[in-house]
Design a protein around this motif. Structure first.
Motif, PDB file in Angstrom:
ATOM      1  N   PHE A   1       0.861  -1.178   0.000  1.00  0.00           N
ATOM      2  CA  PHE A   1       0.000   0.000   0.000  1.00  0.00           C
ATOM      3  C   PHE A   1       0.902   1.234   0.000  1.00  0.00           C
ATOM      4  CE2 PHE A   1      -4.656   0.012   1.439  1.00  0.00           C
ATOM      5  CZ  PHE A   1      -4.968   1.109   0.640  1.00  0.00           C
ATOM      6  N   ILE A   2       0.545   2.262  -0.752  1.00  0.00           N
ATOM      7  CA  ILE A   2       1.299   3.508  -0.755  1.00  0.00           C
ATOM      8  C   ILE A   2       0.340   4.664  -0.518  1.00  0.00           C
ATOM      9  CG2 ILE A   2       2.737   5.081  -2.099  1.00  0.00           C
ATOM     10  CD1 ILE A   2       3.813   2.715  -3.638  1.00  0.00           C
ATOM     11  N   HIS A   3       0.507   5.342   0.605  1.00  0.00           N
ATOM     12  CA  HIS A   3      -0.277   6.540   0.927  1.00  0.00           C
ATOM     13  C   HIS A   3       0.583   7.772   0.638  1.00  0.00           C
ATOM     14  CE1 HIS A   3      -3.202   3.919   2.814  1.00  0.00           C
ATOM     15  NE2 HIS A   3      -3.962   4.957   3.104  1.00  0.00           N
ATOM     16  N   TRP A   4       0.225   8.496  -0.419  1.00  0.00           N
ATOM     17  CA  TRP A   4       0.978   9.683  -0.831  1.00  0.00           C
ATOM     18  C   TRP A   4       0.002  10.745  -1.280  1.00  0.00           C
ATOM     19  CZ3 TRP A   4       3.794  11.267  -5.787  1.00  0.00           C
ATOM     20  CH2 TRP A   4       4.877  12.130  -5.498  1.00  0.00           C
ATOM     21  N   GLY A   5       0.102  11.929  -0.693  1.00  0.00           N
ATOM     22  CA  GLY A   5      -0.793  13.021  -1.038  1.00  0.00           C
ATOM     23  C   GLY A   5      -0.217  14.332  -0.537  1.00  0.00           C
TER      24      GLY A   5
ATOM     25  N   MET B   1       0.532  -3.446  -6.000  1.00  0.00           N
ATOM     26  CA  MET B   1       0.761  -2.138  -5.407  1.00  0.00           C
ATOM     27  C   MET B   1      -0.544  -1.351  -5.438  1.00  0.00           C
ATOM     28  SD  MET B   1       3.250   0.893  -6.855  1.00  0.00           S
ATOM     29  CE  MET B   1       4.759   0.100  -6.312  1.00  0.00           C
ATOM     30  N   ILE B   2      -0.970  -0.848  -4.267  1.00  0.00           N
ATOM     31  CA  ILE B   2      -2.192  -0.042  -4.165  1.00  0.00           C
ATOM     32  C   ILE B   2      -1.785   1.403  -3.901  1.00  0.00           C
ATOM     33  CG2 ILE B   2      -4.421   0.232  -3.026  1.00  0.00           C
ATOM     34  CD1 ILE B   2      -4.097  -2.681  -1.990  1.00  0.00           C
ATOM     35  N   PHE B   3      -2.007   2.274  -4.877  1.00  0.00           N
ATOM     36  CA  PHE B   3      -1.589   3.675  -4.777  1.00  0.00           C
ATOM     37  C   PHE B   3      -2.795   4.570  -4.545  1.00  0.00           C
ATOM     38  CE2 PHE B   3      -0.879   7.813  -6.903  1.00  0.00           C
ATOM     39  CZ  PHE B   3       0.182   8.272  -6.132  1.00  0.00           C
ATOM     40  N   THR B   4      -2.651   5.541  -3.645  1.00  0.00           N
ATOM     41  CA  THR B   4      -3.762   6.433  -3.294  1.00  0.00           C
ATOM     42  C   THR B   4      -3.964   7.503  -4.369  1.00  0.00           C
ATOM     43  OG1 THR B   4      -2.144   7.618  -1.932  1.00  0.00           O
ATOM     44  CG2 THR B   4      -3.699   6.161  -0.783  1.00  0.00           C
ATOM     45  N   ALA B   5      -4.887   7.234  -5.283  1.00  0.00           N
ATOM     46  CA  ALA B   5      -5.196   8.181  -6.364  1.00  0.00           C
ATOM     47  C   ALA B   5      -5.927   9.413  -5.837  1.00  0.00           C
ATOM     48  CB  ALA B   5      -6.031   7.495  -7.444  1.00  0.00           C
ATOM     49  N   LYS B   6      -6.731   9.239  -4.798  1.00  0.00           N
ATOM     50  CA  LYS B   6      -7.360  10.361  -4.093  1.00  0.00           C
ATOM     51  C   LYS B   6      -7.742   9.905  -2.696  1.00  0.00           C
ATOM     52  CE  LYS B   6     -11.543  11.581  -3.528  1.00  0.00           C
ATOM     53  NZ  LYS B   6     -12.981  11.958  -3.602  1.00  0.00           N
TER      54      LYS B   6
ATOM     55  N   ARG C   1       6.395  -2.792 -16.828  1.00  0.00           N
ATOM     56  CA  ARG C   1       7.762  -3.274 -17.093  1.00  0.00           C
ATOM     57  C   ARG C   1       8.188  -4.328 -16.083  1.00  0.00           C
ATOM     58  NH1 ARG C   1       8.694   2.314 -17.832  1.00  0.00           N
ATOM     59  NH2 ARG C   1       9.649   2.462 -15.748  1.00  0.00           N
ATOM     60  N   GLU C   2       7.770  -4.169 -14.833  1.00  0.00           N
ATOM     61  CA  GLU C   2       8.239  -5.055 -13.755  1.00  0.00           C
ATOM     62  C   GLU C   2       7.253  -6.174 -13.423  1.00  0.00           C
ATOM     63  OE1 GLU C   2      11.137  -5.011 -12.538  1.00  0.00           O
ATOM     64  OE2 GLU C   2      11.943  -3.050 -13.071  1.00  0.00           O
ATOM     65  N   ASN C   3       6.191  -6.300 -14.192  1.00  0.00           N
ATOM     66  CA  ASN C   3       5.180  -7.340 -13.954  1.00  0.00           C
ATOM     67  C   ASN C   3       4.560  -7.211 -12.565  1.00  0.00           C
ATOM     68  OD1 ASN C   3       3.622  -9.555 -14.812  1.00  0.00           O
ATOM     69  ND2 ASN C   3       5.025 -11.022 -13.863  1.00  0.00           N
ATOM     70  N   MET C   4       4.311  -5.973 -12.162  1.00  0.00           N
ATOM     71  CA  MET C   4       3.646  -5.665 -10.899  1.00  0.00           C
ATOM     72  C   MET C   4       2.204  -5.279 -11.205  1.00  0.00           C
ATOM     73  SD  MET C   4       3.975  -5.120  -7.525  1.00  0.00           S
ATOM     74  CE  MET C   4       5.765  -5.154  -7.387  1.00  0.00           C
ATOM     75  N   VAL C   5       1.271  -5.767 -10.417  1.00  0.00           N
ATOM     76  CA  VAL C   5      -0.142  -5.430 -10.633  1.00  0.00           C
ATOM     77  C   VAL C   5      -0.426  -4.074  -9.997  1.00  0.00           C
ATOM     78  CG1 VAL C   5      -2.538  -6.118 -10.276  1.00  0.00           C
ATOM     79  CG2 VAL C   5      -0.797  -7.862 -10.685  1.00  0.00           C
ATOM     80  N   LEU C   6      -0.852  -3.102 -10.816  1.00  0.00           N
ATOM     81  CA  LEU C   6      -1.191  -1.776 -10.312  1.00  0.00           C
ATOM     82  C   LEU C   6      -2.633  -1.745  -9.840  1.00  0.00           C
ATOM     83  CD1 LEU C   6      -0.528   1.249  -9.876  1.00  0.00           C
ATOM     84  CD2 LEU C   6      -1.354   1.646 -12.222  1.00  0.00           C
ATOM     85  N   CYS C   7      -2.828  -1.278  -8.619  1.00  0.00           N
ATOM     86  CA  CYS C   7      -4.159  -1.123  -8.032  1.00  0.00           C
ATOM     87  C   CYS C   7      -4.259   0.317  -7.522  1.00  0.00           C
ATOM     88  CB  CYS C   7      -4.365  -2.105  -6.883  1.00  0.00           C
ATOM     89  SG  CYS C   7      -3.931  -3.823  -7.297  1.00  0.00           S
ATOM     90  N   LEU C   8      -5.468   0.837  -7.442  1.00  0.00           N
ATOM     91  CA  LEU C   8      -5.649   2.231  -7.055  1.00  0.00           C
ATOM     92  C   LEU C   8      -6.650   2.369  -5.919  1.00  0.00           C
ATOM     93  CD1 LEU C   8      -5.793   3.836 -10.610  1.00  0.00           C
ATOM     94  CD2 LEU C   8      -3.835   3.807  -9.037  1.00  0.00           C
ATOM     95  N   TYR C   9      -6.272   3.169  -4.928  1.00  0.00           N
ATOM     96  CA  TYR C   9      -7.160   3.543  -3.822  1.00  0.00           C
ATOM     97  C   TYR C   9      -7.925   4.798  -4.239  1.00  0.00           C
ATOM     98  CZ  TYR C   9      -8.324   5.663   0.761  1.00  0.00           C
ATOM     99  OH  TYR C   9      -8.954   6.260   1.829  1.00  0.00           O
ATOM    100  N   TYR C  10      -9.234   4.817  -3.925  1.00  0.00           N
ATOM    101  CA  TYR C  10     -10.026   6.021  -4.185  1.00  0.00           C
ATOM    102  C   TYR C  10     -11.001   6.223  -3.029  1.00  0.00           C
ATOM    103  CZ  TYR C  10     -12.854   9.587  -6.443  1.00  0.00           C
ATOM    104  OH  TYR C  10     -13.496  10.768  -6.725  1.00  0.00           O
ATOM    105  N   SER C  11     -10.888   7.375  -2.357  1.00  0.00           N
ATOM    106  CA  SER C  11     -11.816   7.707  -1.279  1.00  0.00           C
ATOM    107  C   SER C  11     -13.119   8.195  -1.894  1.00  0.00           C
ATOM    108  CB  SER C  11     -11.202   8.789  -0.381  1.00  0.00           C
ATOM    109  OG  SER C  11     -12.142   9.206   0.600  1.00  0.00           O
ATOM    110  N   HIS C  12     -14.078   7.306  -1.976  1.00  0.00           N
ATOM    111  CA  HIS C  12     -15.344   7.638  -2.652  1.00  0.00           C
ATOM    112  C   HIS C  12     -16.363   8.247  -1.705  1.00  0.00           C
ATOM    113  CE1 HIS C  12     -16.219   3.930  -0.650  1.00  0.00           C
ATOM    114  NE2 HIS C  12     -17.346   3.660  -1.283  1.00  0.00           N
TER     115      HIS C  12
END
Length: 599
Positions: free
Chosen positions: A45-49, A111-116, A153-164
């Protein structure tokens, strides 16, 4: 942690056949979607904002918030001030490839990245709002686009966090009553506002203007997304939850949705609470999320780092119970992973490089809880994750009524066969281990059996002075009031024991006759708890009075007495009240049994 920090933490025959066909197709689609996730088992999980730049400090003072990403809410920062953070957000150290390589080197598969997040700031190039990292910061780039390329490129599954459910920047959403006093509060329960026409209509406007369109953007601008990870679904209606589910699956049919899109039963799999290690048995696929210190977003004042041993044992524990495990990193506002996070990720990666076979694509343990560690399974092979190395080199593997074909240390490149023998008809095996473990944190023993496993899943009493722990989350609750607590650190107990009819039970098996000391571990506050209880095994009963421990979450051990098991066999422990003198009996954490002859 404050309660406020948990705000965030469903012709008639023809019709029936048509419904059955739809359900079958839905099940097939679900199985297709979740196949990769079941294999992956571990993620990042990556929390970045915007909150990452101040890092838990506002105007020189640390903010009283367990989670640094709640800075705007907890420091009561008006929007016009909070927006100024964007003016300094240049993230000159951000390198999407470095982030993805760090995750990959740690052995993590998605990888779960905080899109919002709740602050409402889009960390991607949104056309729905100008409040974005591309339009409002000197950085001016799209991290999601760069992460998508690096993940590919790295064969990592990209996932996205969204505070709905919450958005503190939109005038009609939830959470910001400082700038918008008529808004739904961050702490208002659903029932408090859903009957308010004004709040309901305004909230609907937020969903239509921002939330739904941004979810659509995330699913159409960056290629395949493994998971759209939602949060705080308890604050929206079932109808809203279904709208988000339908939108995601109609846009990307293979994109997974977590249960926090609404509540239990929604989405493709369940989630635990934040940093919730203890859970009861789960019927669906589930995922546990955890931090490396206290906060999810970067907090420059949070130095309460967990040890590498704690993190790895936590991961192994979750996977042994059939769950997925996602560990979080909160990068700095400059775009770096901090040194301590990288150090801990490195230990995880080194362990998984040697022992990942016992994690990836595995199933939960088929045997009862053991004092030496945990267990996972692939087909007819068991992986014994041993973190309490037996002093005399003998490891008891209970309850497998099959013959062992081979047995070796997983990290041993020579795969040297370990000696082993069957102890009895119940399927209890004794494995001879080397004098020292290969890994001080956890050494894995691979045990290959001859056929489909024939298992007795009951916990076995270990003799030889071993403390056998019967934690409440491994037991069964009976009654109307008795409940599990949150399962988080310091809350791994039962609560609300207010009814004389409520009780707990554990099923277990005794290998050898003998006497065992019985201890109860509980918390009790003098002002609210009290009474007496009994612990029974068959006709044998031990009684005890509840004593004040100094607080309902101040857990202490109380020796109750001895149980004598005169013969091997299967037994049941029952704990029930004799009297309840306070509002509740106690907050029970666990019962332990220790072989009396070795104490």
């Amino acid at each position: 942690m404050s309660i406020k920090d948990h705000l965030m933490d469903n012709a008639e025959a023809d019709s029936q056949r048509g419904s059955q066909l739809q359900e079958m197709l839905a099940d097939e689609a679900h199985e297709q979607r979740i196949k990769w996730w079941r294999e992956a088992k571990v993620g990042l999980f990556i929390h970045w904002g915007l909150y990452s730049l101040p890092g838990g400090v506002w105007k020189g003072d640390p903010v009283n918030a367990a989670y640094a990403e709640h800075l705007q809410l907890r420091a009561q920062i008006p929007i016009h001030e909070y927006e100024r953070i964007a003016d300094q957000f240049d993230a000159h150290q951000f390198d999407a490839s470095a982030w993805v390589r760090a995750a990959k080197d740690a052995g993590l598969k998605y990888m779960i990245f905080t899109a919002k997040h709740h602050e409402g700031f889009a960390m991607y190039d949104s056309q729905v709002s100008d409040y974005t990292i591309v339009k409002a910061t000197p950085f001016g780039r799209d991290p999601v686009a760069e992460l998508a390329d690096a993940c590919k490129r790295e064969n990592m599954v990209l996932c996205l966090y969204y505070s709905h459910a919450m958005d503190w920047h939109h005038p009609d959403s939830q959470g910001n009553t400082l700038d918008f006093p008529a808004n739904i509060s961050a702490y208002d329960p659903l029932h408090a506002w859903v009957v308010d026409d004004n709040k309901r209509n305004r909230y609907e406007r937020y969903l239509q203007e921002k939330a739904f369109p941004q979810v659509k953007e995330l699913l159409t601008q960056y290629g395949p997304i493994g998971i759209l990870w939602f949060d705080c679904g308890h604050k929206i209606t079932d109808e809203h939850g279904k709208q988000f589910v339908d939108l995601v699956h109609e846009t990307q049919s293979n994109c997974l949705i977590n249960r926090r899109v609404r509540r239990e039963g929604f989405g493709d799999y369940e989630n635990t609470g934040d940093n919730q290690r203890h859970i009861s048995a789960q019927q669906r696929d589930w995922e546990s999320i955890a931090t490396l210190n206290h906060s999810w977003g970067y907090n420059q004042t949070d130095h309460a780092w967990r040890s590498a041993e704690e993190v790895l044992h936590d991961m192994i524990h979750v996977v042994s119970m059939g769950g997925n495990y996602v560990i979080n990193v909160g990068p700095t506002g400059d775009g770096n992973f901090d040194a301590k996070s990288l150090e801990l990720l490195g230990v995880i990666g080194n362990w998984l490089e040697l022992n990942g076979e016992s994690i990836y694509g595995s199933q939960g343990s088929p045997i009862g809880r053991t004092p030496w560690g945990r267990c996972t399974r692939k087909g007819s092979t068991l992986y014994l994750q041993v973190w309490d190395w037996p002093a005399h080199g003998e490891l008891l593997l209970p309850g497998i009524r099959n013959s062992i074909q081979d047995c070796y240390l997983l990290a041993d490149t020579a795969k040297t066969t370990l000696s082993h023998r069957l102890l009895n008809d119940c399927g209890d095996h004794l494995i001879e281990l080397p004098a020292e473990a290969l890994d001080s944190i956890c050494t894995v023993v691979a045990v290959e059996f001859d056929d489909e496993l024939d298992v007795n899943p009951r916990q076995v009493l270990f003799a030889g002075g071993v403390t056998n722990v019967f934690g409440v989350f491994d037991g069964e609750l009976y009654g109307e009031a008795l409940r599990y607590d949150t399962g988080k650190k310091g809350r791994d107990n039962v609560k609300n024991w207010s009814s004389m009819q409520d009780y707990m039970q554990w099923k277990f098996r005794v290998m050898d006759a003998g006497a065992y000391k019985v201890t109860a571990v509980y918390g009790a506050d003098e002002a609210s708890a009290g009474g007496s209880f009994e612990i029974a095994v068959g006709p044998d009963k031990l009684a005890a009075a509840v004593t004040n421990t100094g607080g309902e979450y101040q857990f202490q051990s109380s020796e109750i007495g001895l149980f004598h098991f005169h013969a091997p066999g299967e037994y049941v422990i029952t704990v029930q009240p004799n009297t309840i003198c306070g509002n509740v009996l106690m907050n029970l954490k666990e019962i332990t049994l220790t072989n009396h002859e070795f104490i």
